[in-house]
Design an enzyme around this catalytic site. Structure first.
Site, mmCIF file in Angstrom:
data_model
loop_
_atom_site.group_PDB
_atom_site.id
_atom_site.type_symbol
_atom_site.label_atom_id
_atom_site.label_comp_id
_atom_site.label_asym_id
_atom_site.label_seq_id
_atom_site.Cartn_x
_atom_site.Cartn_y
_atom_site.Cartn_z
ATOM 1 N N ASP A 212 -11.099 15.565 8.957
ATOM 2 C CA ASP A 212 -9.712 16.041 8.866
ATOM 3 C C ASP A 212 -9.140 16.461 10.218
ATOM 4 O OD1 ASP A 212 -7.398 16.740 7.344
ATOM 5 O OD2 ASP A 212 -7.960 18.847 7.446
ATOM 6 N N SER A 237 -2.213 18.328 5.760
ATOM 7 C CA SER A 237 -2.855 17.370 4.859
ATOM 8 C C SER A 237 -2.374 17.590 3.427
ATOM 9 C CB SER A 237 -4.373 17.528 4.911
ATOM 10 O OG SER A 237 -4.845 17.398 6.230
ATOM 11 N N GLN A 287 -6.130 9.355 4.032
ATOM 12 C CA GLN A 287 -5.433 10.637 3.886
ATOM 13 C C GLN A 287 -3.927 10.429 3.993
ATOM 14 O OE1 GLN A 287 -4.879 14.110 6.939
ATOM 15 N NE2 GLN A 287 -6.793 14.538 5.860
#
Length: 296
Positions: A212, A237, A287
């Protein structure tokens, strides 16, 4: 193993407070919310604590629902959805201050033999020929929106040796580039001691943590944006999915190849492939994140 990596491993060592209920601590983040990779990795540890060690995760799907408070612990509740002959499924809900902040569903699989093929690994420079974060970040400190950002970035990434193949977005803000970013990474030290988390679960959770950090960089590059550190976007995110194809070691060099096929509606989509140094495709990542430009 440096102090930062030991601290990260402590962060992943959850306290069991009831059957299938765990508590994880947080720590100050670069932005005033819990780092998404931290909550995803902790949730996966919680799920893995309820599954036999010989069944490592093969996929996860997660949603970030609310910003986490880095000053408060997070409670993870595991739902044992299914225990099959080959696959095990778990759902994890993360709660802070009485509110759900994160959902994760993970699937675990016993080892099987089967058909195999993969995309080839892209050609990139050897990681040891690239600058470390400690060498690179201070060069661009004058571009950041506030003092101390370079130091906070270094502190947040001190557990991981992360090296950009090409200049990161904050170094080339204003320059539109191909929507592709590549980084090499590995932990700052070997994971040979007893960490309290069985391998390969530990390696997978650490890779989840790192996944991430840079994934939305490719979205920024396509628009010449430098990111939150430069002050020209606000991002977070939204959801995160990973598939673990082959065994991986987080303390050995891994190449994270990332690209963005599209951005629209205040959101950007990014895809990633993580290769071992030997060229094996070990992990796939997708993502979507919020990518907004601040209003004047």
């Amino acid at each position: 193993m440096n102090d930062a990596l030991e601290s990260l491993l402590d962060l992943l060592t959850l306290e069991q407070i009831e059957e299938d209920i765990y508590r994880g601590q947080s720590r100050p983040a670069v932005v005033p919310r819990v780092f998404g990779g931290q909550v995803a990795a902790q949730a996966l540890v919680a799920a893995g604590r309820t599954v036999p060690a010989e069944r490592p995760p093969h996929s996860l799907h997660a949603y970030f629902l609310r910003p986490g408070d880095p000053g408060a612990p997070i409670v993870y509740t595991v739902d044992r959805i299914r225990d099959g002959r080959s696959f095990t499924t778990r759902r994890v809900v993360a709660v802070q201050h009485g509110q759900q902040i994160f959902h994760l569903t993970a699937s675990f699989q016993a080892h099987e033999e089967g058909l195999e093929h993969q995309e080839p690994m892209p050609r990139v420079p050897d990681p040891l020929t690239l600058p470390t974060a400690a060498e690179m970040l201070p060069r661009y400190a004058d571009r950041f929106v506030a003092e101390g950002v370079a130091e906070r970035l270094l502190e947040a990434r001190a557990a991981v040796d992360l090296r950009y193949v090409d200049a990161p977005p904050f170094a080339t803000a204003g320059e539109v580039r191909e929507p592709r970013s590549q980084v090499w990474f590995r932990t700052q030290g070997k994971l040979d001691g007893d960490t309290g988390i069985p391998r390969p679960l530990l390696d997978i959770c650490l890779v989840t943590y790192v996944s991430d950090m840079t994934l939305l960089d490719s979205v920024l590059l396509a628009h010449g944006r430098g990111g939150w550190a430069v002050g020209d976007v606000v991002g977070a995110s939204l959801d995160h999915a990973m598939w673990f194809h082959r065994p991986v070691r987080a303390d050995e060099w891994l190449l994270y190849d990332q690209e963005s096929p599209t951005a629209q509606g205040g959101r950007g989509l990014a895809k990633g492939r993580i290769f071992t140094a030997e060229g094996q495709l070990a992990v796939s990542v997708i993502q979507e994140g919020v990518i907004r430009t601040p209003r004047a």
